[in-house]
Design an enzyme around this catalytic site. Structure first.
Site, mmCIF file in Angstrom:
data_model
loop_
_atom_site.group_PDB
_atom_site.id
_atom_site.type_symbol
_atom_site.label_atom_id
_atom_site.label_comp_id
_atom_site.label_asym_id
_atom_site.label_seq_id
_atom_site.Cartn_x
_atom_site.Cartn_y
_atom_site.Cartn_z
ATOM 1 N N PRO A 2 0.699 -1.267 -0.101
ATOM 2 C CA PRO A 2 -0.004 0.028 0.105
ATOM 3 C C PRO A 2 1.012 1.242 -0.034
ATOM 4 C CG PRO A 2 -0.645 -1.318 1.897
ATOM 5 C CD PRO A 2 0.873 -1.973 1.317
ATOM 6 N N GLU A 3 0.617 2.029 -1.139
ATOM 7 C CA GLU A 3 1.245 3.590 -0.996
ATOM 8 C C GLU A 3 0.303 4.328 -0.940
ATOM 9 O OE1 GLU A 3 4.072 3.573 -4.396
ATOM 10 O OE2 GLU A 3 4.369 1.386 -4.234
ATOM 11 N N ARG A 113 2.750 -10.514 6.899
ATOM 12 C CA ARG A 113 4.209 -10.379 7.154
ATOM 13 C C ARG A 113 4.438 -9.676 8.536
ATOM 14 N NH1 ARG A 113 7.131 -8.919 1.803
ATOM 15 N NH2 ARG A 113 8.688 -8.620 3.381
#
Length: 281
Positions: A2-3, A113
């Site tokens: 996600p940016e 993660r």
DNA sequence: AGCACTTCCTGATAGC
DNA sequence: TGCTATCAGGAAGTGC
């Protein structure tokens, strides 16, 4: 990953359903992700608070609470938020946190993660979040002007790719949009920031705004596991020119796209459209 | 001070 | 088929 466009899409998908919700209970499945305060205090600070507004600064999502405190999340690589309406409550894979609301709806934070970070901060504790406080101006804002970009580039000898990823200089760009912006501007990622001259800076400025604008319009880029707050994929991956297109023909000239590592990040570019020499414009 | 490098973290994928 | 090695990368920390 996600940016800015992905986080903004998540924000827009959550605002209509989560704003106004009162947090009844918070369950933490992985305490390591709660960075401040201690998990017990974290849960206590959220209890019985209503989400007034959901905002965003760079890649940080900010839930403003009715007492002025903020629930702040950074999704890093694989973080996801999933809103579940009352009655449809099912635990998504890799759920790490859940906020249960009065009325039966809930909001899950999932993160395969586990690199994400979650905070519950009072206004006078925001300084603890350096990455947030030192965030540079965001694309598509008045603060991010051509003059600002020109001046900031001039002061730095780092490679332009690393410059674009540094949140202190520009807020919200990540690896995908940095590579795409450099392609659109015709600038090689190994060029140094200070070496860019007038037309190149203007071109890069337009390209950064353009990739962020279309990224948001497309609902983000789903290359690995990005989904918005309702579990929907984005579509910007269909428009990518270089990111994860190693070996495939450049959309402009047909030359195979190359991949190199800069500052530990995979960097994709067209060796013909993005020349290392300065007369490339 | 600025910049490069290392670390965290684990699922997906490649290679054997 | 099943194992192991490698890769993905944002941001904080370390060190030059």
């Amino acid at each position: 990953m996600p940016e800015l466009p992905e986080v903004e899409t998540i924000r827009r998908s959550l605002a209509p359903v989560a704003e106004g919700q009162r947090i009844m209970q918070t369950e933490i499945f992985l305490e390591r992700l709660v960075k401040w305060p201690e998990p017990a205090d974290f849960v206590g600070r959220l209890a019985d608070r209503t989400i007034v507004r959901i905002g965003r600064t760079g890649k940080y999502l900010r839930f403003l609470l009715d007492n002025g405190n903020e629930l702040i999340l950074h999704l890093r690589m694989t973080g996801q938020l999933r809103f579940m309406a009352a009655g449809q409550d099912e635990m998504p894979p890799y759920a790490r946190l859940v906020f249960r609301f009065a009325g039966g709806a809930s909001l899950y934070y999932a993160d395969a993660r586990t690199l994400g970070a979650v905070y519950a901060l009072k206004p006078d504790e925001l300084w603890r979040l350096h990455g947030l406080m030192e965030m540079g101006p965001e694309p598509l804002t008045a603060e991010f002007s051509l003059g600002y970009l020109r001046e900031t580039l001039q002061g730095h000898r780092t490679k332009i790719k690393s410059f674009l990823l540094n949140q202190k200089y520009i807020g919200g760009l990540g690896n995908i949009y940095a590579d795409e912006a450099l392609f659109l501007a015709g600038i090689h990622p190994l060029r140094t920031a200070a070496s860019l001259h007038g037309p190149e800076v203007a071109s890069l400025y337009g390209a950064i705004n353009e990739v962020i604008r279309t990224g948001i319009a497309d609902g983000g880029t789903t290359v690995r596991n990005y989904l918005d707050g309702a579990g929907k994929k984005g579509s910007h991956q269909e428009r990518l020119h270089v990111y994860q297109r190693t070996g495939k023909p450049c959309h402009r000239c047909g030359t195979p796209i190359e991949r190199i590592v800069i500052g530990g990040r995979g960097s994709h570019f067209c060796p013909r459209c993005q020349l290392l020499e300065e007369e490339s414009v």
